[in-house]
Design a protein around this motif. Structure first.
Motif, PDB file in Angstrom:
ATOM      1  N   MET A  14      22.909  24.545  10.870  1.00 51.03           N
ATOM      2  CA  MET A  14      21.717  25.035  10.171  1.00 51.03           C
ATOM      3  C   MET A  14      20.825  25.825  11.130  1.00 51.03           C
ATOM      4  O   MET A  14      20.315  26.881  10.783  1.00 51.03           O
ATOM      5  N   ARG A  15      20.645  25.295  12.326  1.00 51.39           N
ATOM      6  CA  ARG A  15      19.798  25.967  13.311  1.00 51.39           C
ATOM      7  C   ARG A  15      20.355  27.333  13.704  1.00 51.39           C
ATOM      8  O   ARG A  15      19.615  28.218  14.113  1.00 51.39           O
ATOM      9  N   ASN A  16      21.656  27.507  13.575  1.00 51.92           N
ATOM     10  CA  ASN A  16      22.286  28.776  13.924  1.00 51.92           C
ATOM     11  C   ASN A  16      22.155  29.837  12.829  1.00 51.92           C
ATOM     12  O   ASN A  16      22.469  31.002  13.072  1.00 51.92           O
ATOM     13  N   GLN A  35      14.928  17.999   7.127  1.00 51.11           N
ATOM     14  CA  GLN A  35      13.717  18.730   6.768  1.00 51.11           C
ATOM     15  C   GLN A  35      13.811  20.095   7.430  1.00 51.11           C
ATOM     16  O   GLN A  35      13.949  20.177   8.649  1.00 51.11           O
ATOM     17  N   LEU A  36      13.743  21.146   6.607  1.00 48.71           N
ATOM     18  CA  LEU A  36      13.922  22.501   7.115  1.00 48.71           C
ATOM     19  C   LEU A  36      12.747  23.388   6.743  1.00 48.71           C
ATOM     20  O   LEU A  36      12.127  23.201   5.698  1.00 48.71           O
ATOM     21  N   GLN A  37      12.474  24.332   7.614  1.00 52.26           N
ATOM     22  CA  GLN A  37      11.581  25.445   7.322  1.00 52.26           C
ATOM     23  C   GLN A  37      12.473  26.684   7.320  1.00 52.26           C
ATOM     24  O   GLN A  37      13.122  26.983   8.321  1.00 52.26           O
ATOM     25  N   VAL A  38      12.507  27.381   6.183  1.00 49.90           N
ATOM     26  CA  VAL A  38      13.441  28.472   5.980  1.00 49.90           C
ATOM     27  C   VAL A  38      12.686  29.692   5.468  1.00 49.90           C
ATOM     28  O   VAL A  38      11.707  29.549   4.727  1.00 49.90           O
ATOM     29  N   GLU A  39      13.135  30.875   5.842  1.00 55.06           N
ATOM     30  CA  GLU A  39      12.548  32.103   5.318  1.00 55.06           C
ATOM     31  C   GLU A  39      12.748  32.153   3.808  1.00 55.06           C
ATOM     32  O   GLU A  39      13.813  31.808   3.306  1.00 55.06           O
ATOM     33  N   ALA A  40      11.724  32.582   3.082  1.00 51.98           N
ATOM     34  CA  ALA A  40      11.790  32.654   1.622  1.00 51.98           C
ATOM     35  C   ALA A  40      12.522  33.921   1.189  1.00 51.98           C
ATOM     36  O   ALA A  40      11.930  34.880   0.720  1.00 51.98           O
ATOM     37  N   VAL A  92      16.903  30.242   9.108  1.00 51.77           N
ATOM     38  CA  VAL A  92      16.312  28.921   9.349  1.00 51.77           C
ATOM     39  C   VAL A  92      15.416  28.964  10.574  1.00 51.77           C
ATOM     40  O   VAL A  92      15.827  29.380  11.651  1.00 51.77           O
ATOM     41  N   ASP A  93      14.164  28.531  10.373  1.00 55.11           N
ATOM     42  CA  ASP A  93      13.193  28.506  11.466  1.00 55.11           C
ATOM     43  C   ASP A  93      13.183  27.158  12.198  1.00 55.11           C
ATOM     44  O   ASP A  93      13.020  27.115  13.412  1.00 55.11           O
ATOM     45  N   GLU A  94      13.354  26.062  11.447  1.00 50.90           N
ATOM     46  CA  GLU A  94      13.178  24.736  12.029  1.00 50.90           C
ATOM     47  C   GLU A  94      14.026  23.721  11.268  1.00 50.90           C
ATOM     48  O   GLU A  94      14.148  23.802  10.041  1.00 50.90           O
ATOM     49  N   VAL A  95      14.611  22.754  11.983  1.00 53.05           N
ATOM     50  CA  VAL A  95      15.399  21.682  11.363  1.00 53.05           C
ATOM     51  C   VAL A  95      15.037  20.364  12.029  1.00 53.05           C
ATOM     52  O   VAL A  95      15.051  20.255  13.252  1.00 53.05           O
ATOM     53  N   HIS A  96      14.704  19.367  11.213  1.00 48.26           N
ATOM     54  CA  HIS A  96      14.474  18.001  11.702  1.00 48.26           C
ATOM     55  C   HIS A  96      15.445  17.089  10.965  1.00 48.26           C
ATOM     56  O   HIS A  96      15.627  17.203   9.763  1.00 48.26           O
TER      57      HIS A  96
END
Length: 106
Positions: A88-90, A31-36, A94-98
């Motif tokens: 992904m975190r790098n 589950q990721l939060q990514v810049e649009a 990408v703001d957040e990765v679960h």
């Protein structure tokens, strides 16, 4: 002609996970939060493509300037899944990765 047909093989071989030989293969959920941004999804999915991996589920929704991305992929050791999550975190977009295991009822 598909990309797989160009290698003179009906199936592209999976890369062995040399760090976790003998480990159980799992189905994992990212589950990721990514810049649009136009290239954000491509950057994330490229991490799988570089290892000849194809996720079986990708879902993305946009809310303002953030993309919520859900990715499921089977056949990874937990160690390999964690390495991909760290890559992904790098990524700058990408703001957040679960990362979580998927519990299959099959």
């Amino acid at each position: 002609m598909s990309a797989l047909e160009r290698f003179d093989s009906p199936v592209t071989p999976l890369r062995d996970d040399v760090w976790a030989v003998g480990s159980a293969q799992r189905c994992v959920h990212y589950q990721l939060q990514v810049e649009a941004e136009p290239d954000s999804l491509c950057r994330v999915l490229n991490l799988f493509a570089l290892q000849f991996l194809t996720p079986h589920k990708v879902q993305m929704t946009q809310s303002g300037d953030v993309l919520a991305v859900d990715i499921e992929i089977a056949g990874l050791s937990w160690h390999r899944a964690e390495l991909i999550a760290q890559k992904m975190r790098n990524l700058i977009c990408v703001d957040e990765v679960h990362l979580a295991l998927v519990q299959r009822l099959d």
